[in-house]
Design an enzyme around this catalytic site. Structure first.
Site, PDB file in Angstrom:
ATOM      1  N   GLY A 149     -23.400  -2.255 126.855  1.00  0.00           N
ATOM      2  CA  GLY A 149     -24.091  -1.738 125.681  1.00  0.00           C
ATOM      3  C   GLY A 149     -23.238  -1.023 124.652  1.00  0.00           C
ATOM      4  O   GLY A 149     -23.768  -0.553 123.635  1.00  0.00           O
ATOM      5  N   GLY A 204     -20.435  -6.694 127.412  1.00  0.00           N
ATOM      6  CA  GLY A 204     -20.269  -8.032 126.851  1.00  0.00           C
ATOM      7  C   GLY A 204     -19.703  -7.899 125.448  1.00  0.00           C
ATOM      8  O   GLY A 204     -18.520  -8.124 125.200  1.00  0.00           O
ATOM      9  N   TYR A 242     -32.338  -9.734 114.113  1.00  0.00           N
ATOM     10  CA  TYR A 242     -32.186  -8.268 114.270  1.00  0.00           C
ATOM     11  C   TYR A 242     -31.810  -7.560 112.966  1.00  0.00           C
ATOM     12  O   TYR A 242     -31.378  -6.406 112.999  1.00  0.00           O
ATOM     13  CB  TYR A 242     -31.070  -7.938 115.273  1.00  0.00           C
ATOM     14  CG  TYR A 242     -31.025  -8.752 116.532  1.00  0.00           C
ATOM     15  CD1 TYR A 242     -32.071  -8.710 117.457  1.00  0.00           C
ATOM     16  CD2 TYR A 242     -29.919  -9.535 116.829  1.00  0.00           C
ATOM     17  CE1 TYR A 242     -31.991  -9.446 118.622  1.00  0.00           C
ATOM     18  CE2 TYR A 242     -29.844 -10.260 118.003  1.00  0.00           C
ATOM     19  CZ  TYR A 242     -30.891 -10.214 118.893  1.00  0.00           C
ATOM     20  OH  TYR A 242     -30.814 -10.935 120.051  1.00  0.00           O
ATOM     21  N   CYS A 286     -33.711 -24.847 106.546  1.00  0.00           N
ATOM     22  CA  CYS A 286     -34.914 -24.789 105.715  1.00  0.00           C
ATOM     23  C   CYS A 286     -35.793 -23.590 106.070  1.00  0.00           C
ATOM     24  O   CYS A 286     -36.870 -23.764 106.669  1.00  0.00           O
ATOM     25  CB  CYS A 286     -35.686 -26.093 105.843  1.00  0.00           C
ATOM     26  SG  CYS A 286     -34.912 -27.363 104.884  1.00  0.00           S
TER      27      CYS A 286
HETATM   28  N1  LLP Z   1     -25.967  -5.994 131.389  1.00  0.00           N
HETATM   29  C1  LLP Z   1     -27.249  -6.326 131.221  1.00  0.00           C
HETATM   30  C2  LLP Z   1     -28.165  -6.232 132.366  1.00  0.00           C
HETATM   31  C3  LLP Z   1     -27.718  -6.733 129.967  1.00  0.00           C
HETATM   32  O1  LLP Z   1     -28.993  -7.027 129.808  1.00  0.00           O
HETATM   33  C4  LLP Z   1     -26.810  -6.831 128.879  1.00  0.00           C
HETATM   34  C5  LLP Z   1     -27.263  -7.275 127.572  1.00  0.00           C
HETATM   35  C6  LLP Z   1     -25.460  -6.498 129.108  1.00  0.00           C
HETATM   36  C7  LLP Z   1     -25.082  -6.066 130.381  1.00  0.00           C
HETATM   37  C8  LLP Z   1     -24.414  -6.576 128.041  1.00  0.00           C
HETATM   38  O2  LLP Z   1     -24.686  -5.749 126.960  1.00  0.00           O
HETATM   39  P1  LLP Z   1     -23.576  -5.589 125.805  1.00  0.00           P
HETATM   40  O3  LLP Z   1     -22.391  -4.863 126.392  1.00  0.00           O
HETATM   41  O4  LLP Z   1     -23.186  -6.953 125.349  1.00  0.00           O
HETATM   42  O5  LLP Z   1     -24.265  -4.824 124.753  1.00  0.00           O
HETATM   43  N2  LLP Z   1     -28.581 -10.854 121.713  1.00  0.00           N
HETATM   44  C9  LLP Z   1     -28.526  -9.448 121.407  1.00  0.00           C
HETATM   45  C10 LLP Z   1     -28.021  -8.622 122.559  1.00  0.00           C
HETATM   46  C11 LLP Z   1     -28.844  -8.774 123.798  1.00  0.00           C
HETATM   47  C12 LLP Z   1     -28.262  -8.023 124.954  1.00  0.00           C
HETATM   48  C13 LLP Z   1     -29.020  -8.277 126.195  1.00  0.00           C
HETATM   49  N3  LLP Z   1     -28.459  -7.669 127.354  1.00  0.00           N
HETATM   50  C14 LLP Z   1     -27.664  -9.247 120.164  1.00  0.00           C
HETATM   51  O6  LLP Z   1     -27.171 -10.220 119.627  1.00  0.00           O
HETATM   52  O7  LLP Z   1     -27.502  -8.123 119.695  1.00  0.00           O
END
Ligand code: LLP
Length: 434
Positions: free
Chosen positions: A243, A287, A329, A356
């Protein structure tokens, strides 16, 4: 934002982006290996190098290809997957299953079976009935499955509502006060087919404050105290999710990793010391913060539409199908004219895609250097949740991905062809007979 306009064209990881656009065509995703290395180095020095008994699992959903799996393996990280498809990609690329963690609400029976059969390192139980399926599969494959339970600590994170996952009213995880949580814990402790290691939480994404992590820990600590007292259970592992926010535009204020890890680890160490319990292994699951800024997307400018006194639309050859984030978003991006990188950005422009949909705007009212048809635009920080969320809407093939490293470029994913786009499309016989 890095702004070195001595070069007439934009360079990324030592490569001339305009030349890359010519060589591979556009839209084109670029991934900088140097940037991934740098982010992982920063994360390791704030976390795994500094604290013993800690682990990093890259959240594959942000960006996953077989090449990316190899990069993660080479960097000695673990991998967090959330579907049978992601798991299959990791296994095909030869990633060691014991370093894979399987998250996700509503895991399907075949996904659980694939995870158990291939011997993934952790299954993170996210739903009320999931454990029954895991036990059934473990019996079938004669395995003992290491499991964690995902909690929703009930704190609200300051991010877009769609990417906040840790509040009580969420489809993810178990609220800490739910009877189903205690039933699942009991079952996980008792079953000879599971090795119950502890808990997991993930509060949300693109977070800029450490407070939500600290607040969540308070809630988890209460649960751990209670379980030790009532059940004699001592957890071996605690996963605090990912996150960590990144810089998309100058409006963002992302913090270095130690801003999160220093207080989090201090708090964790203090709690376990005070309780006289051994500190569990601490795992994080980032991520976006590892891959987001490592990615950029190139587009070619086509039409330009000037509506006098209102707006200047600069239209590109991609759009919401290769980057859904602005539409979904209201995400903002830094964008530059890569062909005229040495010129001042003076023209107020709205960059729109070719889909479109009126909502197919990738950047609203941004300043660009005087832009003409044929120029290459570069969107920054598109590495996370861009390629991985791409679609074929309007029957547009998914772009190619090119890996860059110190002036070298190599194809990572080929551009989808029209042939591939239609490969699974059948004309049912009952129609052809009409
Ligand atoms: N762990 C779990 C259980 C998660 O649900 C997520 C993200 C992560 C780790 C990784 O989070 P990060 O470090 O990437 O923030 N599509 C959305 C983001 C959705 C994230 C869902 N879960 C966007 O483009 O902002």
């Amino acid at each position: 934002m890095e702004m070195n306009r001595q070069d007439q064209r934009l360079f990324f990881d030592g490569c001339d982006t305009v030349e890359l656009a010519k060589k591979y065509g556009t839209p084109l995703y670029l991934v900088s290996l140097s940037s991934i290395y740098e982010k992982v180095k920063q994360l390791k020095s704030a976390f795994t190098d500094r604290y013993e008994n800690t682990r990093i699992a890259y959240a594959a959903k942000a960006f996953l290809t077989k090449g990316m799996v190899r990069i993660i393996d080479e960097l000695d990280l673990c991998l967090d997957v959330v579907s049978g498809g992601e798991l299959d990609c990791a296994l095909r690329a030869g990633f060691p299953p014991e370093r894979i963690e399987f998250n996700g609400n509503n895991k399907l029976p075949w996904e659980i079976d694939l995870a158990v059969k291939s011997g993934v390192g952790r299954l993170i139980i996210d739903g009320f009935n999931e454990l029954d399926g895991i036990i059934e599969s473990a019996k079938k494959h004669h395995r003992t499955v290491p499991v964690l339970i995902r909690l929703t600590p009930g704190v609200s994170a300051d991010s877009h509502d769609y990417i906040v996952t840790g509040k009580k009213d969420s489809k993810f995880g178990f609220p800490v006060d739910s009877p189903a949580l205690y039933r699942t814990i009991e079952q996980a402790i008792e079953s000879e087919y599971t090795d119950f290691l502890g808990f997991h939480f993930h509060i949300g994404s693109q977070l800029e404050s450490n407070e939500v992590y600290l607040d969540s820990l308070d809630i988890v600590f209460e649960l751990l105290k209670k379980l030790r007292k009532e059940r004699g259970f001592v957890s071996k592992e605690l996963n605090i999710g990912g996150g960590f926010g990144i810089r998309y535009t100058e409006e963002d204020d992302p913090k270095p990793f130690d801003y999160f890890f220093t207080p989090v680890m201090e708090k964790i160490d203090a709690f376990f010391k005070e309780e006289g319990m051994p500190r569990p292994e601490i795992v994080t699951e980032p991520g976006r913060s590892l891959i987001g800024e490592a990615g950029r997307t190139l587009y070619t400018v086509g039409s330009i539409k000037e509506i006098a006194g209102l707006r200047r639309y600069v239209m590109i050859d991609g759009g919401m199908n290769d980057n859904i984030r602005p539409a979904l978003y209201q995400a903002k991006y830094h964008v530059v004219n890569a062909s005229k990188y040495d010129q001042e950005p003076t023209e107020l422009s709205t960059v729109s895609g070719k889909i479109c949909e009126s909502g197919d705007i990738l950047a609203k009212d941004v300043l660009l250097a005087p832009t003409e048809p044929g120029d290459i635009l570069a969107f920054y920080s598109t590495g996370a949740y861009g390629y991985s969320m791409a679609s074929n809407y309007n029957k547009i093939p998914v772009p190619a991905v090119v890996l860059l490293y110190k002036g070298k470029d190599e194809l990572m994913v080929k551009r989808q062809t029209l042939e591939e786009l239609h490969r699974n499309d059948l004309i049912p016989e009952m129609i052809s007979r009409l």
